[in-house]
Motif scaffolding. Sequence first.
Motif, short mmCIF file in Angstrom:
data_model
loop_
_atom_site.label_atom_id
_atom_site.label_comp_id
_atom_site.label_asym_id
_atom_site.label_seq_id
_atom_site.Cartn_x
_atom_site.Cartn_y
_atom_site.Cartn_z
N GLU A 277 -2.37 17.59 -32.94
CA GLU A 277 -1.60 18.71 -33.47
C GLU A 277 -1.00 18.44 -34.84
O GLU A 277 -0.36 19.31 -35.41
CB GLU A 277 -0.50 19.09 -32.47
CG GLU A 277 -1.08 19.61 -31.17
CD GLU A 277 -0.03 20.11 -30.21
OE1 GLU A 277 1.17 20.04 -30.56
OE2 GLU A 277 -0.41 20.56 -29.12
N THR B 36 -5.31 27.29 -45.39
CA THR B 36 -3.95 27.31 -44.86
C THR B 36 -3.38 25.90 -45.02
O THR B 36 -3.91 24.95 -44.45
CB THR B 36 -3.94 27.70 -43.37
OG1 THR B 36 -4.62 28.95 -43.22
CG2 THR B 36 -2.53 27.83 -42.86
N GLU C 133 1.58 25.28 -38.77
CA GLU C 133 2.12 25.76 -37.49
C GLU C 133 1.00 26.36 -36.65
O GLU C 133 0.24 27.19 -37.11
CB GLU C 133 3.19 26.83 -37.75
CG GLU C 133 4.42 26.31 -38.45
CD GLU C 133 5.24 25.37 -37.59
OE1 GLU C 133 5.26 25.54 -36.36
OE2 GLU C 133 5.85 24.44 -38.16
N GLY C 134 0.91 25.94 -35.39
CA GLY C 134 -0.05 26.50 -34.45
C GLY C 134 -1.48 26.01 -34.62
O GLY C 134 -2.38 26.56 -34.00
N SER D 11 -8.67 25.08 -34.17
CA SER D 11 -8.08 26.37 -33.86
C SER D 11 -6.78 26.54 -34.63
O SER D 11 -6.08 25.58 -34.92
CB SER D 11 -7.84 26.52 -32.36
OG SER D 11 -6.95 25.52 -31.91
N LEU D 12 -6.47 27.79 -34.93
CA LEU D 12 -5.25 28.13 -35.66
C LEU D 12 -4.63 29.35 -34.98
O LEU D 12 -5.27 30.40 -34.88
CB LEU D 12 -5.55 28.44 -37.13
CG LEU D 12 -4.38 28.82 -38.01
CD1 LEU D 12 -3.39 27.67 -38.10
CD2 LEU D 12 -4.85 29.21 -39.38
N ASN D 13 -3.39 29.21 -34.49
CA ASN D 13 -2.65 30.27 -33.81
C ASN D 13 -3.45 30.86 -32.64
O ASN D 13 -3.49 32.07 -32.45
CB ASN D 13 -2.25 31.38 -34.79
CG ASN D 13 -1.28 30.87 -35.83
OD1 ASN D 13 -0.47 29.98 -35.57
ND2 ASN D 13 -1.36 31.42 -37.03
N GLY D 14 -4.11 30.02 -31.87
CA GLY D 14 -4.83 30.46 -30.69
C GLY D 14 -6.24 30.95 -30.93
O GLY D 14 -7.00 31.11 -30.00
N SER D 15 -6.61 31.24 -32.17
CA SER D 15 -7.98 31.69 -32.44
C SER D 15 -8.83 30.49 -32.85
O SER D 15 -8.51 29.79 -33.80
CB SER D 15 -7.98 32.74 -33.56
OG SER D 15 -7.50 32.16 -34.75
#
Length: 136
Positions: A37, A49, A56-57, A103-107
Motif C-alpha cells: 500500500e 497520480t 490515497e487508495g 488498483s486505485l480507489n477500488g478500480s
Amino acid sequence: MTYAIIETGGKQLRVEPGRFYDIELLSANPDEQVTIESVLLVQHDGEVTIGQPLVEGAKVEGTVMRHLRGRKVLVYKMKPKKKTRKKRGHRQEITRLMINSISLNGSVFTSEQAAGETESPTTTDIENPSTESSQE
C-alpha cells in the motif's frame, strides 16, 4: 502502459503488472498473496497520480514466487604498508514477487489476465486470407 512506483525494503521500484521483481525479503510464504500500500505514483493511459507522499487508495497486489539469495558482494579493506587486510562477504536475502494488479480507489487498472489477453494474437490475425493471396 500502466505502471506504479512503490516503496519496499527502503527502496523505490517501478513495477508493471505481469512482471516479476526481486525485492528485499518479505515475511510471506511462497504462493501467498501480498498487498503493498506504499504507492508513490500511479500512471495509467497518460493519467498520472502523484502522492504526497503516498497515493490515497492505491494498492499493488502480487504473489510471492520464491525466496532466494542474491549474488555475493565482497568487501575488501586494506591499509597500505601496514599488512592489514580484511575480506568479508555478504549475500542478501531477496524475494521474487510477481505483480498481479495495480488498483486505485477500488478500480483495478490492469491485471495479469487483461495484460495477457491484449498481447496474444487472435485467430483472425493469423488466418487472414487477404495476406495469403497477396503473397502468391
